[in-house]
Design a protein around this motif. Structure first.
Motif, PDB file in Angstrom:
ATOM      1  N   SER A  21       0.753  -1.147   0.095  1.00  0.00           N
ATOM      2  CA  SER A  21      -0.198   0.128  -0.120  1.00  0.00           C
ATOM      3  C   SER A  21       1.020   1.251   0.000  1.00  0.00           C
ATOM      4  CB  SER A  21      -0.934   0.206   1.266  1.00  0.00           C
ATOM      5  OG  SER A  21      -1.471   1.261   1.274  1.00  0.00           O
ATOM      6  N   PHE A  30      -9.778  -4.441  16.509  1.00  0.00           N
ATOM      7  CA  PHE A  30     -10.864  -4.897  16.772  1.00  0.00           C
ATOM      8  C   PHE A  30     -11.043  -5.945  17.513  1.00  0.00           C
ATOM      9  CE2 PHE A  30     -11.854  -8.334  13.978  1.00  0.00           C
ATOM     10  CZ  PHE A  30     -10.759  -8.109  12.912  1.00  0.00           C
ATOM     11  N   THR A  40      -4.665  -4.179  12.848  1.00  0.00           N
ATOM     12  CA  THR A  40      -4.211  -4.009  11.630  1.00  0.00           C
ATOM     13  C   THR A  40      -4.130  -2.920  11.019  1.00  0.00           C
ATOM     14  OG1 THR A  40      -5.195  -4.748   9.575  1.00  0.00           O
ATOM     15  CG2 THR A  40      -7.158  -3.924  11.228  1.00  0.00           C
ATOM     16  N   GLY A  42      -4.820  -2.413   8.081  1.00  0.00           N
ATOM     17  CA  GLY A  42      -5.776  -2.530   6.859  1.00  0.00           C
ATOM     18  C   GLY A  42      -7.336  -1.858   7.364  1.00  0.00           C
ATOM     19  N   GLU A  43      -8.039  -2.908   6.665  1.00  0.00           N
ATOM     20  CA  GLU A  43      -9.512  -2.233   7.048  1.00  0.00           C
ATOM     21  C   GLU A  43     -10.217  -3.362   7.671  1.00  0.00           C
ATOM     22  OE1 GLU A  43     -11.984  -0.406   4.074  1.00  0.00           O
ATOM     23  OE2 GLU A  43     -10.344  -0.744   2.747  1.00  0.00           O
ATOM     24  N   ILE A  44     -11.250  -3.093   8.498  1.00  0.00           N
ATOM     25  CA  ILE A  44     -11.894  -3.881   9.167  1.00  0.00           C
ATOM     26  C   ILE A  44     -13.130  -4.323   8.490  1.00  0.00           C
ATOM     27  CG2 ILE A  44     -13.380  -4.482  11.467  1.00  0.00           C
ATOM     28  CD1 ILE A  44     -11.132  -2.657  12.691  1.00  0.00           C
ATOM     29  N   ILE A  45     -13.253  -5.710   7.868  1.00  0.00           N
ATOM     30  CA  ILE A  45     -14.758  -6.088   7.419  1.00  0.00           C
ATOM     31  C   ILE A  45     -15.563  -6.758   8.380  1.00  0.00           C
ATOM     32  CG2 ILE A  45     -14.062  -5.657   4.838  1.00  0.00           C
ATOM     33  CD1 ILE A  45     -13.106  -8.336   4.681  1.00  0.00           C
TER      34      ILE A  45
ATOM     35  N   GLU B  61     -14.282  -5.151  -4.702  1.00  0.00           N
ATOM     36  CA  GLU B  61     -14.252  -4.909  -3.230  1.00  0.00           C
ATOM     37  C   GLU B  61     -14.373  -6.431  -2.223  1.00  0.00           C
ATOM     38  OE1 GLU B  61     -16.435  -1.689  -1.352  1.00  0.00           O
ATOM     39  OE2 GLU B  61     -16.551  -1.439  -3.330  1.00  0.00           O
ATOM     40  N   VAL B  62     -13.333  -6.622  -1.647  1.00  0.00           N
ATOM     41  CA  VAL B  62     -13.568  -7.922  -0.629  1.00  0.00           C
ATOM     42  C   VAL B  62     -14.615  -7.375   0.496  1.00  0.00           C
ATOM     43  CG1 VAL B  62     -12.618  -9.722   0.729  1.00  0.00           C
ATOM     44  CG2 VAL B  62     -11.666  -9.167  -1.712  1.00  0.00           C
ATOM     45  N   ALA B  75     -10.207  -8.622   9.319  1.00  0.00           N
ATOM     46  CA  ALA B  75      -9.467  -7.442   8.654  1.00  0.00           C
ATOM     47  C   ALA B  75      -8.891  -7.650   7.321  1.00  0.00           C
ATOM     48  CB  ALA B  75      -8.455  -7.134   9.741  1.00  0.00           C
ATOM     49  N   ILE B  76      -8.476  -6.646   6.375  1.00  0.00           N
ATOM     50  CA  ILE B  76      -8.006  -7.029   4.993  1.00  0.00           C
ATOM     51  C   ILE B  76      -7.103  -5.808   4.915  1.00  0.00           C
ATOM     52  CG2 ILE B  76      -9.994  -5.557   3.977  1.00  0.00           C
ATOM     53  CD1 ILE B  76      -9.449  -7.546   1.537  1.00  0.00           C
ATOM     54  N   GLU B  77      -5.851  -6.355   4.701  1.00  0.00           N
ATOM     55  CA  GLU B  77      -4.708  -5.310   4.549  1.00  0.00           C
ATOM     56  C   GLU B  77      -4.214  -5.494   2.848  1.00  0.00           C
ATOM     57  OE1 GLU B  77      -2.054  -6.920   7.479  1.00  0.00           O
ATOM     58  OE2 GLU B  77      -3.235  -6.305   9.046  1.00  0.00           O
ATOM     59  N   PRO B  78      -3.727  -4.280   2.336  1.00  0.00           N
ATOM     60  CA  PRO B  78      -3.845  -2.929   2.911  1.00  0.00           C
ATOM     61  C   PRO B  78      -5.199  -2.403   2.641  1.00  0.00           C
ATOM     62  CG  PRO B  78      -2.884  -2.906   0.646  1.00  0.00           C
ATOM     63  CD  PRO B  78      -3.005  -4.525   1.022  1.00  0.00           C
ATOM     64  N   ASP B  79      -6.062  -2.700   1.788  1.00  0.00           N
ATOM     65  CA  ASP B  79      -7.491  -2.389   2.145  1.00  0.00           C
ATOM     66  C   ASP B  79      -8.389  -3.308   1.083  1.00  0.00           C
ATOM     67  OD1 ASP B  79      -7.797  -1.490  -0.961  1.00  0.00           O
ATOM     68  OD2 ASP B  79      -6.225   0.124   0.025  1.00  0.00           O
ATOM     69  N   ARG B  80      -9.479  -2.905   1.150  1.00  0.00           N
ATOM     70  CA  ARG B  80     -10.706  -3.941   0.671  1.00  0.00           C
ATOM     71  C   ARG B  80     -10.717  -3.734  -1.007  1.00  0.00           C
ATOM     72  NH1 ARG B  80     -14.121  -0.186   2.553  1.00  0.00           N
ATOM     73  NH2 ARG B  80     -15.873   0.320   1.373  1.00  0.00           N
ATOM     74  N   PHE B  81     -10.120  -2.828  -1.558  1.00  0.00           N
ATOM     75  CA  PHE B  81     -10.242  -2.630  -3.002  1.00  0.00           C
ATOM     76  C   PHE B  81      -9.359  -3.182  -3.683  1.00  0.00           C
ATOM     77  CE2 PHE B  81     -12.240   1.042  -0.752  1.00  0.00           C
ATOM     78  CZ  PHE B  81     -13.531   1.039  -1.505  1.00  0.00           C
ATOM     79  N   VAL B  90      -6.233 -11.124   4.092  1.00  0.00           N
ATOM     80  CA  VAL B  90      -7.417 -11.126   4.897  1.00  0.00           C
ATOM     81  C   VAL B  90      -7.076 -11.855   6.035  1.00  0.00           C
ATOM     82  CG1 VAL B  90      -9.864 -11.792   5.094  1.00  0.00           C
ATOM     83  CG2 VAL B  90      -8.902 -11.148   2.875  1.00  0.00           C
TER      84      VAL B  90
END
Lengths: 344, 381
Positions: A21, A30, A40, A42-45, B61-62, B75-81, B90
């Motif tokens: 990234s 979380f 993380t 990253g993002e939390i889903i 997008e995940v 969590a998804i790294e670096p991002d979901r896109f 993930v």
């Protein structure tokens, strides 16, 4: 040779190693239900424990009853008139980030809760603004031509007026009955039809729960389950009720593909009136099993304040969204606690 | 002149711009569907880590993860896109149980779910010294020792008549032919199981094999033609090229063993080890055969054995600690190309040695018996 290998390694390196990234964001944390902590960058889903706001508001739907435009006929009969518009082009965010094409009555899934009293004349002005043919088929007693099966209503503005005397007393589903029926139902063309007895039921905090599923990848298996469409919604946004007040839940099972659904209430038992047609409860239980369009009325009171789960005890369904919480308080004015902490 | 060479390119680019450029509706039909591929699943303490790649024609997008079809926070790294071919990691907090099967699913924005099954969860290997050593030992057992044992046939081959010698050279051709086909099959297996269609697995394998073959073939021609000026004899040069080819192939074998251990199929990998060890003894024979008419070759032979055997260790490291299906397919294919290159060298050698004749009984029966031996030992894997 070396050159070729270099090129090959270069290309594979591009493919093999995850893209890094550009902006390394700060760490987020979380906590899971069992207390696991993940940090993380990253993002939390997380549709399970992270609250989110959707276009459709299950909290509003829960206690919203539509009594129609009321008028009185010369013979004294009450007429309740409703306008229901079917559409099939709406894309709804059903779970965070998941977009699904819903087919709707009056723009929502489930459609509006239609509430009348036994003996009323029900008049439904049905307009089909969809691109496909649709109808409204009510469960209950009515003439054959009002059954919404053979009277197909054409697309792009087709109209039909359903008119019948409300009955019998109870809670019933209504849904589109155009073939392929399963497709029309699972996309969301259904709602709840409540027929109150002439002598009103005991006053209560009343709510409607439609148990439904969403097959977002069309493999005839539900990807999500819910009470009132949005998975995990009442877990993020607990339903607030007060101690020692009678709670009445009109529950209708509209899940397709799976033969059964069920409803288990924590820390309590409820009186259950199958289909709501009788005034005497059939069961006193914390667990009912419902087949397709099976429905009934649940009545209960909580003695102790606190958080109580309600969910499908077919646990697969609850782990895919059909789970919620009653937040019982002595007094609703006490400080609201909508954000729930997990793992403590 | 240069202009004439460039004009077709300019026309081609203009056509592409016309077809794909903005405001073009020519190809605006059909529905592009999202597709992701779960390439790798690692089980670490209280967590499952999933490497996912966008292998479809459009960005995705995940948005959700599940374990055994039950929704889990993640969590998804670096991002979901994910852009085309981009990967993400993930991370799913999950108290998994060793040796139990799991199915990991990921859902993208249109609600489509993609999944991958793991037969038995096992802790992911971390490259600590213990495992590095462990893989080095396994690589030695599989690569170096069997090749060295195979080299011991040298004194025996030395005493053979010309026809019998040709038989043994042809025998190694048979052995290698089998290995080459075996590698291709292995590459297809990995590709079908792990790579999505967007990588064109079949053509990737074919292209890599041809490139590998051509690269080595060119090098070997240069090496043998300059053998005299490099002060090595032609047979040694051939032996060296065979050793390099077999070494590249053994790297692929090490990869297979390392990834089998890494993915937790321990029992499977111990079969692999026994099978490869038996298999590879015959590779020693392939290296020894061209050198049998040389004198004082012991040291050179040892060096060639090491060249052929050691890559198995490196393969095991890569396979165990950094398994990636894409690089595996590449490495296995390079190995296959190397093997075919070796076959061509040996056949040319037989032809030069054997009065320009490749159709003698010795050669035909040698190749046939070589294939049969390999088939029989391959059943042990």
């Amino acid at each position: 040779m070396v050159l070729i290998l270099l090129v090959i390694f270069g290309i594979s390196a591009v493919f093999v190693f995850p893209t890094i990234s550009e902006a390394a964001s700060e760490e987020k944390i979380f906590v899971t239900h069992s207390g696991g902590v993940i940090k993380t960058t990253g993002e939390i889903i997380d549709p399970v424990y992270v609250a989110s706001t959707m276009e459709f508001d299950p909290m509003k739907y829960l206690r919203e009853f539509n009594y129609g435009d009321v008028s009185e006929l010369p013979d004294g009969t009450v007429m309740r008139e409703f306008t229901i518009i079917a559409e099939d082009d709406k894309i709804l965010e059903v779970s965070p980030g998941v977009f699904y094409n819903v087919w709707t009555f009056n723009g929502t899934v489930p459609g509006p809760t239609i509430r009348v009293t036994e003996g009323d004349l029900v008049k439904i002005n049905f307009i089909n603004n969809g691109s496909k043919e649709h109808t409204m088929h009510f469960h209950g007693i009515h003439p054959a031509e009002m059954d919404g099966v053979f009277e197909i209503v054409g697309s792009d503005g087709g109209r039909f007026t359903y008119e019948f005397e409300a009955g019998p007393v109870g809670v019933h589903p209504y849904h589109c009955h155009v073939m392929p029926l399963e497709e029309h139902i699972v996309h969301g063309l259904y709602g709840v039809f409540i027929v109150d007895p002439k002598e009103a039921r005991e006053p209560a905090d009343e709510m409607v729960m439609v148990l439904n599923g969403l097959d977002t990848d069309f493999d005839t298996e539900n990807n999500f389950y819910a009470a009132n469409t949005i998975p995990f919604y009442y877990q993020h946004h607990p339903i607030q009720i007060i101690t020692n007040e009678l709670i009445r839940v009109y529950v209708v099972n509209m899940v397709e593909f799976d033969p059964i659904n069920n409803l288990h209430l924590h820390g309590n038992l409820y009186h259950y009136y199958p289909t709501g047609t009788d005034t005497v409860p059939s069961f006193y239980t914390d667990m009912i099993t419902l087949s397709q369009t099976e429905r009934g009325i649940m009545e209960f009171e909580y003695t102790y304040p606190g958080k109580y789960l309600f969910h499908a005890h077919k646990v697969e369904f609850s782990e895919k969204g059909w789970v919620g919480i009653f937040l019982v308080k002595d007094d609703l004015t006490q400080e609201s606690q909508t954000e729930l902490e997990y793992g403590n | 002149m240069i202009v004439m060479g460039i004009i077709p390119f300019i026309l081609l680019i203009s056509m592409m711009v016309f077809i794909f450029g903005p405001g073009s509706y020519l190809l605006d039909l059909g529905v592009a569907l999202p597709e992701i591929t779960i390439e790798k699943i690692d089980f670490i303490k209280s967590e499952i880590q999933v490497t996912v790649r966008n292998t479809g024609p459009i960005p995705v997008e995940v948005v959700m993860a599940d374990v055994n079809d039950r929704i889990q926070p993640a969590a998804i790294e670096p991002d979901r896109f994910l852009e085309r071919f981009e990967t993400a990691l993930v991370r799913i907090p999950f108290e998994w149980n060793t040796a139990e099967p799991y199915i990991i699913g990921l859902t993208v924005e249109d609600g489509t779910r993609f999944e991958r099954a793991i037969e038995a969860a096992a802790p992911a290997l971390t490259p600590n010294l213990e495992f590095v050593g462990f893989f080095a030992i396994i690589g030695t057992y599989v690569g170096i020792i069997p090749v060295m044992i195979g080299l011991l046939w040298l004194p025996f081959i030395k005493k053979l008549s010309k026809a019998k010698y040709h038989f043994f050279l042809a025998l190694t051709v048979g052995l290698l032919l089998f290995l080459g086909i075996d590698s291709i099959e292995e590459a297809f297996d990995v590709s079908v199981e792990n790579l999505s269609g967007s990588f064109n697995g079949t053509l990737l394998i074919a292209t890599t094999i041809v490139l590998s073959f051509l690269g080595l073939y060119y090098t070997s021609e240069k090496l043998t033609s300059k053998a005299d000026s490099l002060k090595i004899s032609k047979p040694i040069a051939i032996g060296l090229m065979i050793a390099i080819g077999i070494g590249l192939h053994n790297f692929g074998e090490g990869l297979a063993i390392g990834s089998a251990i890494g993915l937790g199929s321990i029992a499977f990998s111990s079969f692999l080890i026994v099978g490869f060890a038996l298999h590879n003894t015959t590779e020693g024979l392939a290296i020894a055969a061209p050198l049998s008419r040389e004198k004082k070759v012991i040291k050179k032979l040892l060096a060639l054995g090491l060249i052929a055997g050691t890559p198995a260790i490196f393969g095991a490291w890569v396979g165990g600690f950094a398994f990636s299906p894409f690089s595996s397919v590449i490495f296995i294919s390079i190995g296959a190309g190397a093997i075919f290159q070796v076959i061509v060298i040996i056949l040319k050698w037989i032809r030069t040695e054997g009065d320009k004749n490749l159709s003698s009984a010795a050669v035909a029966s040698g190749i046939a018996i070589g294939m049969l031996i390999m088939y029989l030992t391959s059943m042990l894997i």
